[in-house]
Design a protein around this motif. Structure first.
Motif, short mmCIF file in Angstrom:
data_model
loop_
_atom_site.label_atom_id
_atom_site.label_comp_id
_atom_site.label_asym_id
_atom_site.label_seq_id
_atom_site.Cartn_x
_atom_site.Cartn_y
_atom_site.Cartn_z
N GLU A 66 9.84 6.03 -9.05
CA GLU A 66 9.89 6.05 -8.08
C GLU A 66 10.29 4.88 -7.16
OE1 GLU A 66 8.73 10.42 -5.68
OE2 GLU A 66 7.46 8.19 -6.05
N GLN A 67 9.35 3.55 -7.46
CA GLN A 67 9.36 2.52 -7.03
C GLN A 67 10.20 1.66 -7.96
OE1 GLN A 67 5.59 0.50 -8.20
NE2 GLN A 67 4.55 2.41 -7.67
N ARG A 89 8.09 9.90 1.47
CA ARG A 89 6.71 9.57 1.32
C ARG A 89 6.44 8.40 2.06
NH1 ARG A 89 4.89 10.45 -4.66
NH2 ARG A 89 3.29 9.45 -4.19
N LEU A 90 7.47 7.59 2.54
CA LEU A 90 7.81 6.49 2.66
C LEU A 90 6.96 6.31 4.34
CD1 LEU A 90 9.90 3.38 1.24
CD2 LEU A 90 7.86 4.20 0.40
N ALA A 131 2.51 1.75 -3.58
CA ALA A 131 1.30 2.04 -4.20
C ALA A 131 1.25 3.83 -4.80
CB ALA A 131 0.12 1.54 -4.21
N SER A 132 1.62 4.29 -3.70
CA SER A 132 1.62 6.11 -3.40
C SER A 132 2.78 6.65 -3.86
CB SER A 132 1.62 5.84 -2.15
OG SER A 132 3.16 6.02 -1.16
N LEU A 133 3.91 5.37 -4.55
CA LEU A 133 4.98 6.37 -5.38
C LEU A 133 4.77 6.08 -7.15
CD1 LEU A 133 7.84 4.38 -3.50
CD2 LEU A 133 7.15 6.06 -3.40
N THR A 134 5.08 6.89 -7.76
CA THR A 134 5.57 7.44 -8.87
C THR A 134 5.96 5.89 -10.16
OG1 THR A 134 7.46 8.58 -9.03
CG2 THR A 134 5.11 9.87 -8.92
N ALA A 139 0.92 -1.49 -0.18
CA ALA A 139 -0.27 0.03 -0.20
C ALA A 139 1.09 1.47 0.11
CB ALA A 139 -1.08 -0.12 1.04
N GLN A 140 1.91 0.84 0.71
CA GLN A 140 2.65 2.69 0.42
C GLN A 140 3.62 2.93 -0.60
OE1 GLN A 140 5.08 0.74 4.56
NE2 GLN A 140 5.27 3.35 4.57
N SER A 169 12.49 12.13 -1.83
CA SER A 169 11.26 11.82 -2.46
C SER A 169 11.13 11.06 -1.61
CB SER A 169 10.67 12.13 -3.76
OG SER A 169 9.65 12.03 -3.89
#
Length: 216
Positions: free
Chosen positions: A159-160, A196-197, A153-156, A150-151, A192
């Motif tokens: 970024e992944q 975000r994490l 999934a919030s990345l582009t 879930a965390q 970033s």
């Protein structure tokens, strides 16, 4: 040149570690101290690339010193060097923001490799420590994996991709080479991703990458 502060309250151990470090012309020990408070003071004074800290020291133990160093001088990477490999020490070292964890009983080459990795912005765990961390993650991987996915999934998508490479232990320079971008771009992505994490350092981000299945 990698500038380093060495802190260990045992003179013989400190001298032995300094001798190993002296065998690498890329490493300069700018200060040697015997307690955690002095380690923090020397980091503020000398602004080194890496602080190598024993865990059990007087005045301020290595873990508390690591936490303070990460707070007052975040540009200095912290490596814990200890005879102890208990899970509680490992967990707290990672939680306070240490980027490396090495055992004094390890191969001297691991010590030098760890210092170079952390100075380059990567993370490094001795093989024995890495095995224990992975075993802990595997024990609760299903429930924690869902949260990690879930965390992530919030990345582009980019970024992944960077996170997966970071989780594989690559430095910023290595990631830049693989993605054909400049290192400054990778640093921006990593910053970033950590934000975000809600990860304090690359080790924590790498754990999320593992739990999310980005790293085998």
């Amino acid at each position: 040149m990698i500038r380093l502060v060495l802190a260990d309250d045992e003179p013989l151990i400190r001298a032995g570690v300094a001798a190993i470090l002296g065998s690498d012309e890329r490493v300069e020990v700018v200060a040697e101290v015997s307690d955690g408070r002095a380690a923090v003071d020397e980091v503020l004074r000398t602004r080194p690339d890496v602080a190598l800290l024993d865990i059990q020291m007087p005045k301020l133990d290595g873990l508390a010193a690591a936490e303070e160093i990460r707070r007052v001088r975040p540009g200095t990477g912290v490596i814990m060097l200890t005879t102890f490999g208990e899970d509680a020490y490992i967990e707290r070292a990672l939680s306070v923001g240490a980027s490396g964890f090495l055992l004094k009983s390890g191969d001297p080459r691991e010590l030098l490799a760890g210092i170079r990795a952390v100075a380059d912005g990567a993370a490094f765990l001795s093989p024995k420590i890495a095995q224990r961390v992975i075993a802990q993650l595997s024990g609760g991987r299903l429930s924690r994996g869902a949260a990690a996915r879930a965390q992530v999934a919030s990345l582009t998508p980019r970024e992944q991709e960077v996170l997966a490479l970071l989780g594989s232990g690559l430095s910023n320079a290595d990631i830049a080479a693989k993605l054909f971008v400049v290192e400054g771009t990778v640093k921006a992505y990593v910053s970033s991703i950590l934000g975000r994490l809600d990860a304090k350092n690359r080790v924590q981000a790498a754990i999320v990458a593992y739990e999310a299945g980005l790293v085998g």
